[in-house]
Design a protein around this motif. Structure first.
Motif, PDB file in Angstrom:
ATOM      1  N   LYS A 167      91.747  58.383  13.630  1.00 57.48           N
ATOM      2  CA  LYS A 167      91.806  59.236  14.815  1.00 57.48           C
ATOM      3  C   LYS A 167      91.974  60.680  14.369  1.00 57.48           C
ATOM      4  CE  LYS A 167      92.272  60.117  19.294  1.00 57.48           C
ATOM      5  NZ  LYS A 167      91.157  59.897  20.262  1.00 57.48           N
ATOM      6  N   GLU A 171      99.699  57.570  24.434  1.00 57.32           N
ATOM      7  CA  GLU A 171      98.340  57.227  24.028  1.00 57.32           C
ATOM      8  C   GLU A 171      98.281  56.899  22.538  1.00 57.32           C
ATOM      9  OE1 GLU A 171      94.312  59.685  22.862  1.00 57.32           O
ATOM     10  OE2 GLU A 171      95.773  60.603  24.223  1.00 57.32           O
ATOM     11  N   LEU A 212      97.636  53.296  20.564  1.00 56.64           N
ATOM     12  CA  LEU A 212      96.515  53.182  19.628  1.00 56.64           C
ATOM     13  C   LEU A 212      96.981  52.676  18.274  1.00 56.64           C
ATOM     14  CD1 LEU A 212      93.540  53.726  18.800  1.00 56.64           C
ATOM     15  CD2 LEU A 212      94.265  56.061  18.212  1.00 56.64           C
TER      16      LEU A 212
END
Length: 294
Positions: free
Chosen positions: A121, A133, A137
């Motif tokens: 990411k 978030e 993840l």
């Protein structure tokens, strides 16, 4: 042809729905190879590059291959071989991405999972992402058994940690190109250039020999019409790649090259998990011949 396609569809559903959970690594490789490449691979007496990668994956299970698959432990290996200068600055490694850890990170960075590929990411602006978030993840990554997903044994049992690294950018503020060096017995013989991997345009991929002559072949992505300009530090990147690959009959060394610095990405044991062939087929034999399993 229709009957063959129907059989292929049935076997594919059976494989991904049931067989993937019960067959051993060898049969996983054989069936998936047939499904993807439409032929039975010969992994005992291989000639194609993809067949030889399957052979290495199944039969060459050495501690050093497992070591270099670990994103944290490989840093020490790189330091021993070429020094610490090519290492991307490590901002931290975390068993769990806590709120405290998230708050301590700068505005830009990259998150990666230690125990597999593709779990990456890029954070260009931390204010664009919530802690919730990112926590969800990274927990999804941690709950992913990457070995079971692709049967690449080197990932089995690796520590499921989250790594934060400095975000590399070029003079235009973009993530630098990926350069991947296919090394055979410690010598670079094929160079892969990935263009717009993290950009907004469709990804392109060029292939070159070690003298930077463009090879008229493709590997998953289409090539550009014209070769790119040779990077100023390409010769140094080849030197680094060969130093890192001395202990392997085959390894792919993945680097980033900026205007003034070479950075280490990773060491890849099995490009495409051995299921992505060079095209046209001639190159599967040509590059396969470079890999001496003896």
């Amino acid at each position: 042809m229709i009957m063959r396609n129907m059989i292929h569809v049935i076997v594919s559903k059976l494989f991904w729905g049931v067989l993937i959970h019960i067959v051993n690594d060898k049969w996983y490789a054989k069936i998936r190879y047939w499904l993807v490449l439409k032929k039975w691979g010969d992994f005992e007496n291989p000639t194609l590059f993809t067949e030889k990668i399957q052979h290495i994956k199944l039969y060459e299970r050495t501690p050093i291959r497992k070591l270099v698959a670990d994103r944290i432990k490989v840093r020490e290996y790189v330091s021993e071989k070429v020094g610490s200068e090519p290492l991307i600055p490590l901002l931290g490694s975390y068993k769990t991405m806590t709120k405290e850890a998230w708050d301590s990170l700068p505005q830009q960075f990259v998150l990666k999972a230690n125990h597999g590929c593709g779990m990456v990411k890029i954070i260009r602006s931390k204010s664009d992402h919530s802690y919730k978030e990112i926590f969800e993840l990274t927990e999804t990554w941690k709950n992913t058994d990457y070995y079971k997903a692709g049967r690449e044994w080197v990932y089995k049992g690796l520590s499921r940690e989250i790594i934060a690294e400095q975000l590399l950018t070029d003079s235009q503020g973009q993530v630098p190109k990926d350069w991947k060096f296919f090394c055979f017995d410690g010598k670079v013989k094929v160079i892969q250039e990935d263009i717009d991997r993290f950009g907004t345009q469709p990804q392109r991929r060029n292939l070159y020999d070690r003298n930077f002559k463009k090879i008229e072949a493709e590997l998953l992505y289409p090539a550009t019409h014209q070769p790119s300009k040779k990077p100023a530090l390409l010769d140094e990147a080849i030197r680094v790649s060969e130093a890192l690959s001395q202990e392997f009959n085959f390894i792919r060394v993945d680097l980033y090259i900026t205007d003034d610095q070479i950075y280490f990405g990773e060491l890849t044991n099995y490009p495409g998990n051995g299921f992505i062939p060079f095209q046209p087929r001639f190159w599967e034999y040509e590059i396969g011949a470079m890999l001496d399993l003896n």
